[in-house]
Enzyme design. Structure first.
Site, PDB file in Angstrom:
ATOM      1  N   ASP A   9       0.857  -1.182   0.000  1.00 45.29           N
ATOM      2  CA  ASP A   9       0.000   0.000   0.000  1.00 45.29           C
ATOM      3  C   ASP A   9       0.894   1.233   0.000  1.00 45.29           C
ATOM      4  O   ASP A   9       2.087   1.173   0.336  1.00 45.29           O
ATOM      5  CB  ASP A   9      -0.914   0.002   1.228  1.00 45.29           C
ATOM      6  CG  ASP A   9      -2.112   0.930   1.052  1.00 45.29           C
ATOM      7  OD1 ASP A   9      -2.316   1.421  -0.067  1.00 45.29           O
ATOM      8  OD2 ASP A   9      -2.843   1.141   2.036  1.00 45.29           O
ATOM      9  N   GLU A  50       1.854   4.014  -4.070  1.00 48.52           N
ATOM     10  CA  GLU A  50       1.350   2.637  -4.208  1.00 48.52           C
ATOM     11  C   GLU A  50       2.275   1.805  -5.087  1.00 48.52           C
ATOM     12  O   GLU A  50       2.583   0.643  -4.762  1.00 48.52           O
ATOM     13  CB  GLU A  50      -0.063   2.673  -4.789  1.00 48.52           C
ATOM     14  CG  GLU A  50      -1.106   3.171  -3.796  1.00 48.52           C
ATOM     15  CD  GLU A  50      -2.427   3.546  -4.471  1.00 48.52           C
ATOM     16  OE1 GLU A  50      -3.418   3.710  -3.734  1.00 48.52           O
ATOM     17  OE2 GLU A  50      -2.455   3.692  -5.721  1.00 48.52           O
ATOM     18  N   ASP A  75      -5.184  -2.853  -2.411  1.00 46.55           N
ATOM     19  CA  ASP A  75      -6.503  -2.231  -2.483  1.00 46.55           C
ATOM     20  C   ASP A  75      -6.541  -1.118  -3.525  1.00 46.55           C
ATOM     21  O   ASP A  75      -7.521  -0.379  -3.611  1.00 46.55           O
ATOM     22  CB  ASP A  75      -6.942  -1.714  -1.112  1.00 46.55           C
ATOM     23  CG  ASP A  75      -6.002  -0.675  -0.530  1.00 46.55           C
ATOM     24  OD1 ASP A  75      -5.708   0.318  -1.221  1.00 46.55           O
ATOM     25  OD2 ASP A  75      -5.555  -0.855   0.615  1.00 46.55           O
ATOM     26  N   ASP A 124      -1.196  -0.957   5.086  1.00 51.01           N
ATOM     27  CA  ASP A 124      -1.667   0.413   5.313  1.00 51.01           C
ATOM     28  C   ASP A 124      -1.023   0.997   6.572  1.00 51.01           C
ATOM     29  O   ASP A 124      -0.596   2.156   6.586  1.00 51.01           O
ATOM     30  CB  ASP A 124      -3.190   0.423   5.424  1.00 51.01           C
ATOM     31  CG  ASP A 124      -3.735   1.805   5.738  1.00 51.01           C
ATOM     32  OD1 ASP A 124      -3.687   2.674   4.852  1.00 51.01           O
ATOM     33  OD2 ASP A 124      -4.196   2.017   6.882  1.00 51.01           O
ATOM     34  N   HIS A 223      40.221  -1.168   0.418  1.00 51.58           N
ATOM     35  CA  HIS A 223      41.594  -0.890   0.004  1.00 51.58           C
ATOM     36  C   HIS A 223      41.846   0.618  -0.104  1.00 51.58           C
ATOM     37  O   HIS A 223      40.913   1.426  -0.236  1.00 51.58           O
ATOM     38  CB  HIS A 223      41.885  -1.544  -1.346  1.00 51.58           C
ATOM     39  CG  HIS A 223      41.003  -1.038  -2.447  1.00 51.58           C
ATOM     40  ND1 HIS A 223      41.223   0.160  -3.107  1.00 51.58           N
ATOM     41  CD2 HIS A 223      39.876  -1.557  -2.992  1.00 51.58           C
ATOM     42  CE1 HIS A 223      40.281   0.351  -4.014  1.00 51.58           C
ATOM     43  NE2 HIS A 223      39.446  -0.671  -3.969  1.00 51.58           N
ATOM     44  N   GLU A 299      36.141  -7.607  -6.344  1.00 52.23           N
ATOM     45  CA  GLU A 299      35.132  -6.617  -6.700  1.00 52.23           C
ATOM     46  C   GLU A 299      34.283  -7.129  -7.866  1.00 52.23           C
ATOM     47  O   GLU A 299      34.652  -8.069  -8.574  1.00 52.23           O
ATOM     48  CB  GLU A 299      35.820  -5.290  -7.069  1.00 52.23           C
ATOM     49  CG  GLU A 299      34.887  -4.135  -7.436  1.00 52.23           C
ATOM     50  CD  GLU A 299      33.879  -3.782  -6.362  1.00 52.23           C
ATOM     51  OE1 GLU A 299      32.944  -4.588  -6.151  1.00 52.23           O
ATOM     52  OE2 GLU A 299      34.002  -2.700  -5.743  1.00 52.23           O
TER      53      GLU A 299
END
Length: 419
Positions: A9, A50, A75, A124, A223, A299
């Protein structure tokens, strides 16, 4: 195939106005809460909030099980009908949000269902908590939320690694309560494997004594600088293997001095890349320790982006960059490595190192993405949180891992030793 339910919601106090979203992932068989997320997003419309709630809920479900079948319940008739393909998306501002939601999981795995607002109270409440936090100049905090506690008097709030999950914690608490009362515990949620649900008898998890023994601590050292670092160029494991610059060598010496003064590091593990091995070697020499190399700590491979700035990638590969920013499954141009792939690799390295160094303090000398990924996994944060952490060259961070499987972020991006 596992099934998950996402309820989401969003709301705006003014439309547009201060806005926030909330989303919850549920086990459809038991109704157990598996994950919650909420965020204050600033000034926006109801529909934007939403859609952002939908995206966050789908990402939380993907974190739990990327292969699960997901049933979305909202909803918002607009979002449900548009995402189901029955209504056209006429507003240009909604199209990128709908595309982002559609990219989180394969469309074949997701279905949409409209529900009345009274059946969407959990999401909600989360959205309103996010907006309340925004009014106070803060962001929503899981530890302060009561969205899932209605009618659940005395239940403990679950925070931290989403992999632990509310269901697991409640199963452990139920077992602990049963053990203390001498009665049989109710069956644990079907969403919690027997091996993962701690019990009072096992002496681990939430049902255990507070004394879990010494944690395994990872001290995470990025590093030192290379020639590419000040220019903010993509520098991963797919291009060159640059050495430390003069500034980077000074940073490594400063980190070594600070770690030697603390005197707690018992082992040193490094990424195989040169800049990390040089940094690790400087620290290890000061501590009198050998350096172990783990391939899992390298990495990200940034593919064709290696050596480029963000602006250059934006100019040359705009669509690939947008996809990469929107989804952890998207890889850089030219066969690079997605963040999802990095997360799997880093998690495997984490588990290897935890098994090998139980109860010890280990220095991991690695890179931006592996450090952020370890922090994200410990916090149970979504993949997009990688873009919301700052890690300076030669900075120190720390994570503690406990015997019950939980983790604690102790430090992030400490650069005090460089001043």
């Amino acid at each position: 195939m596992r099934e998950l339910v996402v309820e989401a919601d969003g709301g705006s106090r003014g439309n547009p106005g201060p806005a926030g979203y909330g989303a919850v992932v549920l086990d459809p068989a038991t109704g157990e809460t598996l994950a919650e997320t909420a965020e204050f997003i600033g000034v926006a419309t109801n529909n934007v909030a939403e859609y952002k709630g939908l995206v966050a809920g789908l990402r939380a479900a993907r974190e739990l099980d990327p292969d699960a079948v997901v049933r979305v319940r909202m909803d918002s008739k607009l979002v449900v009908e548009q995402m189901s393909g029955r209504w056209k998306i006429k507003h240009p501002g909604m199209r990128p949000l709908a595309a982002e939601a559609a990219s989180v999981l394969p469309p074949s795995q997701v279905t949409y269902e409209w529900i009345p607002r009274e059946r969407n109270k959990h999401a909600d409440r989360l959205a309103n908590e996010a907006m309340d936090a925004g009014r106070r100049g803060r962001q929503w905090e899981p530890s302060r939320s009561t969205a899932d506690l209605a009618g659940d008097t005395g239940a403990a709030r679950v925070v931290g690694d989403a992999a632990a999950g509310a269901a697991r914690a409640r199963a452990a608490l139920a077992s602990a309560a049963a053990a203390s009362s001498g009665t049989a515990a109710a069956p644990a949620s079907a969403a919690v494997p027997a091996s993962a649900a701690p019990t009072a008898a096992s002496g681990t998890g939430w049902g255990a004594s507070a004394d879990l023994g010494a944690p395994t601590t990872f001290v995470l050292l990025r590093h030192g600088e290379t020639a590419l670092t000040p220019q903010k160029r993509f520098s991963g494991s797919g291009g060159g293997d640059p050495e430390l610059s003069e500034a980077g060598r000074r940073q490594a010496e400063a980190a070594a001095a600070a770690l030697a003064a603390r005197g707690t590091v018992q082992a040193v593990v490094s990424s195989p890349l040169r800049r990390c091995r040089e940094t690790a070697g400087t620290v290890a020499a000061r501590l009198g320790l050998p350096v172990e190399v783990d391939e899992g700590l390298r990495e990200t491979d940034f593919g064709a982006w290696e050596g480029l700035t963000f602006a250059e990638v934006r100019e040359r590969h705009p669509q690939d960059l947008d996809a990469w920013l929107a989804s952890a499954k998207a890889a850089p141009t030219g066969g690079g490595e997605s963040f999802a792939a990095v997360a799997r690799r880093v998690a495997a390295a984490r588990d290897r190192l935890l098994a090998a160094h139980q109860g010890r303090t280990v220095l991991l000398v690695t890179h931006v993405t592996p450090i952020k990924t370890l922090a994200r996994l410990a916090l149970g944060a979504p993949p997009e949180s990688l873009f919301r952490m700052e890690l300076s060259a030669a900075s120190l961070s720390a994570l503690a891992y406990y015997a019950d499987g939980n983790a604690s972020l102790r430090l992030l991006n400490d650069t005090s030793h460089l001043r």
